[in-house]
Scaffold this motif. Structure first.
Motif: not given
Lengths: 422, 422, 422, 422
Positions: C30-33, D101-108
């Motif tokens: 349920r967690l992201t890296p 940790t959110r937003p994720s790298a991908a979201e950024v």
């Protein structure tokens, strides 16, 4: 003699009051007005504050309630000299006690004399219906003041230790060079269901209620751990071996850089210590003191033993001999054990860490009102010490007494005795 | 009169020495031995320490070098009373100065008297070849002591402010209720290439070398910012509007909870302040003081102005009138401006923050040896204040004087004057 | 069913291992890296660290000792993922665990898979003489990992609470609006000499040795204190009345500004809380949690009751019904009590503070070697919590389990149940 | 070439925008999503935050004002990625940036791509009346992003230095073993009235207004201080001799235990350093870097010289040769000086501490609105560094550039050049 019921108040409360107040004056007489101002750390208080606070205690809890037409000696003093009695009004912040250059020492001595005279008068004039409660409170106030006498000595020693002139409270005394008692004798106790706590005579609320407890069989050392044994611990890497320590203890020791008991330093190959009699060589045969719970626990683990529980200690104390070294004798330093047999050094010499967290006895209820704040609210994060020290008044020592400090604190006159399971 | 060359030492160095030492004694006379022990924060020092340290300065830098057969008054004092002169040997840790209950105040007064007698004798007996250097050093020592006189007043005020009895150094003085001078007058200066720094007469090394500097045209206020104007700033949200503040200043203000100048408090709708004359109503017409650089800068931004540079200040000071309120008059509080025209309140009243970071003048070289540590090593992280305050000695005030504090410090007698580009 | 001997390992150690490792993977899924990197305070650890550390435990204490031709998966991991086992070599500083962006989450999952395969092979290939000890250690490793599963949930909740996006570990679940159980039922126990501690089945060393203890008669509440009762405490000034608090607790509460349990906030007249299911209204009928020992103690004093001792709790647990809400069900929030009679909510829901300082049982001896560091060295300054929480694995919950935290800590899923003397 | 007016934006703003954004992407490509989360100290920010914040800058200050029908990419991002622009709304607490940790790298990265597309469209579609201001702001945004590119490298190096795996941003490069240039050449300048500050081309507000200043004659070293010279300083007791240090610097060095530049360590007799290319031997001929102002000042005193003022540096820069080592070349480490004559190493290699406190130029006025918060509010407690470093974009380096850090900070790529009075 029985250690649980010392003759605490010979000739009654008036004599106890006189004896207690005189002792404070005698201790203060060795200090300058400037010495009496200083607060060397937040845990400590200035000598003048101790002298005034103990007086405020009598004024607030005796005179204010029982003296006809009571008026405060100085209405500003309540704020200055209340320690922690929330229900007794506002109070000056503890770490700011060293700012109290005013009132002066002279004014505080005047305050003391005035309250003493009023207490003496009250003891004569009190209504019969009040007398019991008045005497009970004066007795409590005397014991409160005896606690502060020992704190005064702890605190002034700490302050003097930070003065480059190294002032001595008392002149040095020679170290007795007796033959080294290399091995402690051990004493076995069966345990079982035992009675714990104060049965009668004066005692603080935390010493009761007297109750039954179950104690498994155990052995306890006949004497305290000596400074010489502590040097063995140091030389065997006691302060460098993490596995000997409780985790919190290890971090405390590293953060503060502990390498030896408080006030010790090594110079030219010898261990020296700073005490109430100034800087002297460590007396290897006398009990080690100024060690924290963490250090005491690590030492016990190193020795393959453990600290006694407070119940074990109290059981053993019933068969202890009372060879006490108290503040009354003004020796102000622990002595080597006398003799070689029996459970010795139980009262006097140094306070003894137990493995018991400070907690209420079953059925404990604090008194109502501000006096109920005396003990109960400190029953967390602290460990019980039993016995008494060379800085305790003889009137104040008893086998049921429960002293307590945080496990990192070292400025008390605190040592240890070993125990083990049978 | 010319403000840059005050008649600093009428009747010579011996008279200056006598005048300076007497002033210290006069200030100390208002304090008890206990007052003199206390150190209320690491930035402050005990009064007794100031009295002894200034004496150690004469002993170390005059007697030890020029007195025949010199022996220290007490060899332990050097460690106790060296402040920061690394080259003059070891020193007691600064935050521990409050532990010096010994030597006693009486011993320190004895120390002072003994050194004074030896200096007086040296001034008579000195070898002619040494005389110039001896007089130069005594003059330096007097100015050093005058600095510490002002520090003593700052420090004792801070200590008294933490005492619930609110002791007053001096009895209250009535507030002069003059009509409110609502608008400051402004004075324009052309600037250009100007001479900056001390040309002659006594000065500290940081006031030189005298050198040329380029100053663009500017205007400067004829008087200091008043407490009344500061109340306007408070009421306009000055302490709540982040955009008025330097970033570091905002965080300092939030962390410490600043809502007004140090020692101010609001009670029953009025602003009160605690000063050397005890607790009094804020005098709205007198200069605000006990403000930090951060606050002074925020006020200036709020007012649409800026702080002057130290060069601008020095240029303006040449045309200033000397209406000084110094410690000599023992008023010990700033006064409203006298008159309504001219550049007033340049010397005396309160120190004035400038926008200039404390830095060496071009070509600055500290003296060799321990005396060279006097100023140079503090030339970072501090801002220059110019002028002098009601707690400065008249002998010590001059237009080239560069005082300095960290931008968050507020316990100095520090206020401000506004400036702007022309 | 009997709560003291749950069927802990159905189908044996291999199945327990499989079940435990899968649960960690399920939680991590349920967690992201990026979520797995973060360390939000020194007390907490990154999720990735928990996943790797529990794997290192199997590698170090099982494979390194029993696998033929053992080679570490990555020789650098020992330093990264040792927690506090001094005897197992060097370790990365605890507050720096959040710096471990490398090894990546992918590498850690690879590490997990590789060690799992090697453990599975070892379980098949082990020499018969080793099998018992291997299974014993794998069982210990599984319980160790179950502890870390709960810590992972505590830690990620804390981290998410500091993210302005308020990420939810799981989607919200509706709050069950059952009728309010306004009064707890009370259950009396006779006490006397009782058997305490684990008798068999898996348990940690601190749960033994099983021994006799004397417990005076007592009463205990049939259910946990609810959030609604806690709101009553708040509204009655619970956080403002110093006399309700232990002294250390009061200072902790003031310093940290506590006004409600951790993660609670008041908005528009309602109390909201942030949990593993995101921000939701406080469920007044469900047990309060995220309270410290200090708060629990103050609440009990306010209610005129006290916390139970851990022995009282254990005695009561023998007659408790097991209606547990564990991590296995993924409800991840405490539920209101079911039914109205009997001692309920003993296992599952939330951990329950006791009044017992965390200390060794009589005769306790830690195991030798690094595994002996598991519990003993933390036996100071902490208080015992009993029960289990909605974040505990069913396999991990038992009536003799002794959890422990410092009295100021609040990020555990910790609540309370009341008791009183009979 | 003239160093004061580099050809900053070849092919216009669109190309600058494209070049700048691509560089960020190229730097980020060397990091994992986990690397991008970490905040290793309050002074540093996560890489992901830099990537998002620079994007927020374009969104807020360009699109929000000029894009028709503007809607934020994600309304929650403003709170997450505002740094310190008070007037641009609320912001996430700086020390908590590592919690994102959110937003994720991908979201950024998605955020970046979306804003880039919208900026590109705006550059095509903008109303002619807006075009100048749009281009001005995009150019500002590009320079803002170039600042953050260097910060990203500083910050990720700090984070990597705390990871026991010692990740390298780039693979090691061999150290050039050229003959040691043992003595710096010196260059004299007459000084006098000079023009200081930016005259045209892009520059930050703090570089203006261009104005006249008076600079006394001085000499300046032709090259930067080398690591080899710094080793001489260490070996001569530079870190142990208090008299070499500013007072604040000495206390900072003692408190932090400085014995060498940041990231240096001694192993087996050699000095090693950790940099963007991993752990390598210190290159004795290359410029020392990762030194604080305090260290640079102490070194200069040890060498009998001083740091240049920022005006002296700017005067010298006009005759400097541009042999720059910038981030564009991805060498990511300073190089030994090329050649032996002339004023070299002025731009590129490492930032150069000056003796100038960071202060506004005469007549400085910040821009109105949030963009005016860019520089002015930091003008206290910091010192100016001039030049540029191996981590600066070539587009971003210019002779009038004023970089600034607090005097204790060491994680910038900061070195020094010596100067002296003529």
């Amino acid at each position: 003699m029985s250690m649980t019921e010392p003759d605490r108040a010979p000739h009654g409360v008036a004599a106890l009051f006189e004896r207690t107040r005189s002792r404070s004056a005698m201790l203060a007489a060795r200090l300058t007005p400037e010495d009496m101002v200083v607060q060397s750390m937040p845990d400590a208080s200035p000598a003048k504050w101790h002298l005034a606070h103990t007086t405020w205690f009598f004024e607030t809890f005796v005179l204010a309630e029982f003296e006809a037409g009571f008026r405060p000696h100085d209405p500003r003093f309540a704020h200055c000299f209340n320690s922690y009695y929330v229900q007794a009004g506002s109070r000056h912040a503890r770490p700011m006690r060293g700012m109290l250059t005013r009132p002066s020492a002279a004014e505080v001595f005047g305050y003391r004399a005035a309250i003493e005279a009023r207490i003496a008068a009250l003891l004569i004039d009190a209504r019969p219906a009040d007398r019991d409660e008045i005497e009970r409170r004066i007795e409590l106030g005397c014991h409160h003041e005896m606690q502060h006498q020992e704190l005064l000595l702890m605190d002034i020693l700490h302050a003097f230790s930070l003065n480059p002139l190294e002032p001595a409270f008392l002149s040095p005394a020679p170290i007795m060079m007796e033959p080294h008692d290399s091995l402690a004798d051990w004493h076995a106790f069966e345990g079982g269901m035992v009675e714990i706590g104060a049965a009668g005579g004066f005692h603080f609320d935390n010493e009761g209620p007297r109750h039954e407890a179950f104690v498994p069989p155990f052995r306890i050392a006949g004497r305290l751990v000596t400074a010489g044994e502590w040097i063995d611990f140091i030389e065997d890497g006691g302060y460098e071996r993490e596995t000997l320590w409780l985790s919190d203890g290890w971090y405390a020791a590293q953060a503060a850089g502990w390498q030896a008991p408080l006030y010790w330093r090594k110079a030219e190959g010898d261990w020296w210590t700073f005490g109430l009699r100034g800087t002297q060589l460590v007396d290897r045969d006398a009990p080690v003191h100024h060690v924290s719970y963490y250090e005491a626990d690590a030492f016990a683990r190193w020795a393959g033993k453990r600290l006694p529980s407070e119940f074990e200690w109290e059981v053993a104390a019933h068969s202890g001999s009372d060879d006490g070294n108290f503040v009354d004798g003004l020796y102000l330093r622990p002595r080597p054990p006398a003799g070689r047999t029996g459970v010795r050094q139980m009262l006097g010499e140094v306070w003894q860490w137990t493995r018991s967290a400070y907690a209420p006895y079953p059925g404990f209820r604090p008194a109502t009102g501000a006096l109920g704040e005396y003990n109960g609210k400190f029953m967390v994060n602290q460990y019980v010490l039993r016995g008494a020290s060379f800085a305790t008044a003889r009137d104040h020592a008893r086998a049921t007494y429960r002293n307590f400090f945080h496990p990192h604190q070292r400025w008390a006159f605190s040592g240890l005795r070993l125990a083990e399971d049978l």
